[in-house]
Design a protein around this motif. Sequence first.
Motif, short mmCIF file in Angstrom:
data_model
loop_
_atom_site.label_atom_id
_atom_site.label_comp_id
_atom_site.label_asym_id
_atom_site.label_seq_id
_atom_site.Cartn_x
_atom_site.Cartn_y
_atom_site.Cartn_z
N UNK A 65 0.88 -1.19 -0.02
CA UNK A 65 0.20 0.03 -0.03
C UNK A 65 0.78 1.14 0.01
N UNK A 66 1.82 1.39 0.91
CA UNK A 66 2.80 2.57 1.13
C UNK A 66 3.51 2.80 -0.33
N UNK A 67 3.79 1.84 -1.12
CA UNK A 67 4.22 2.00 -2.36
C UNK A 67 3.34 2.59 -3.41
N UNK A 68 1.96 2.50 -3.50
CA UNK A 68 1.08 3.00 -4.62
C UNK A 68 0.12 4.01 -4.02
N UNK A 69 -0.10 4.09 -2.86
CA UNK A 69 -1.27 5.11 -2.22
C UNK A 69 -0.48 6.40 -2.06
N UNK A 70 -1.30 7.37 -2.82
CA UNK A 70 -1.36 8.65 -2.60
C UNK A 70 -1.91 9.08 -1.23
N UNK A 71 -2.82 8.42 -0.81
CA UNK A 71 -3.53 8.91 0.38
C UNK A 71 -2.67 8.52 1.46
N UNK A 72 -1.64 7.72 1.43
CA UNK A 72 -0.63 7.13 2.46
C UNK A 72 -0.13 8.61 3.01
N UNK B 160 7.95 5.60 7.18
CA UNK B 160 8.11 6.78 7.93
C UNK B 160 8.75 7.90 7.17
N UNK B 161 10.07 7.54 6.60
CA UNK B 161 10.88 8.45 5.77
C UNK B 161 9.90 8.95 4.55
N UNK B 162 9.46 8.01 3.97
CA UNK B 162 8.72 8.50 2.93
C UNK B 162 7.77 9.41 3.36
N UNK B 163 6.95 9.36 3.99
CA UNK B 163 5.86 9.99 4.60
C UNK B 163 6.44 11.47 4.94
N UNK B 164 7.56 11.39 5.74
CA UNK B 164 8.36 12.63 6.16
C UNK B 164 8.56 13.54 4.84
N UNK B 165 9.32 12.79 3.94
CA UNK B 165 9.98 13.62 2.87
C UNK B 165 8.67 14.34 2.03
N UNK B 166 7.48 13.72 2.33
CA UNK B 166 6.38 14.37 1.69
C UNK B 166 6.37 15.99 1.75
N UNK B 167 6.49 16.12 3.26
CA UNK B 167 6.41 17.52 3.68
C UNK B 167 7.59 17.63 4.86
N UNK B 168 8.71 17.87 4.39
CA UNK B 168 9.97 17.69 5.42
C UNK B 168 9.58 18.78 6.55
#
Length: 230
Positions: free
Chosen positions: A171-178, A207-215
């Motif tokens: 899910x993390x790989x493809x979900x923009x909602x994540x 977690x790193x992917x989520x943070x890098x979206x809005x660091x």
Amino acid sequence: MEMESAVASTCFHQPHMERKMSAMTCEIFNELRLEGKLCDVVIKVNGFEFNAHKNILCSCSSYFRALFTSGWNNTEKKVYNIPGISPDMMKLIIEYAYTRTIPITPENVEKLLAAADQFNIMGIVRGCCEFLKSELCLVNCIGICKFTDYYYCPELRRKAYMFILHNFEEMVKVSAEFLELSVTELQDIIEKDELNVKQEDAVFEAILKWISHDPQNRKQHISVLLPKVV
């Protein structure tokens, strides 16, 4: 919440009517409605008018029962303006009252569930929830889960949330909602015992992917999230 538009619509049939009526009675009254005969109420929505029979609308919706029998309304009143709903949705609601079937599609399911909730038509609510459960996928599971915050759909929420936990890595790989989760929502997911990951690195990378979206706004949450990886 994203849906795949290629999915065919589902015509939901209500096996247990909110108020029982024979199929023959429903058919007769629907023919009368379509012919504009013996109708005793007009539902107006954004300038559109729908002729109907009060008894039929009351049979499937406590909203209409309250509307037509309230002391605030004259029982002889014929025209009612209904706010908060589109003509298209009102048309489907009225057709359901007469036929107890309704077409549910990826395009209309969200608005239809909102309308069914507004009019307290549990048959349509259940149909929409079953449709959304059948549509769960990696792309829309978070959106469907968050959608249930606004409506009482406990079984749909449970299934959507377990789908997220059981398919977390993919899910993390493809979900923009994540990427749009709040820190509280992300924290709640990664600390669940049911979280299915092959390696702890997968959670760390998420977690790193989520943070890098809005660091700029999210790096402050590292100290809260990283301990959950251990």
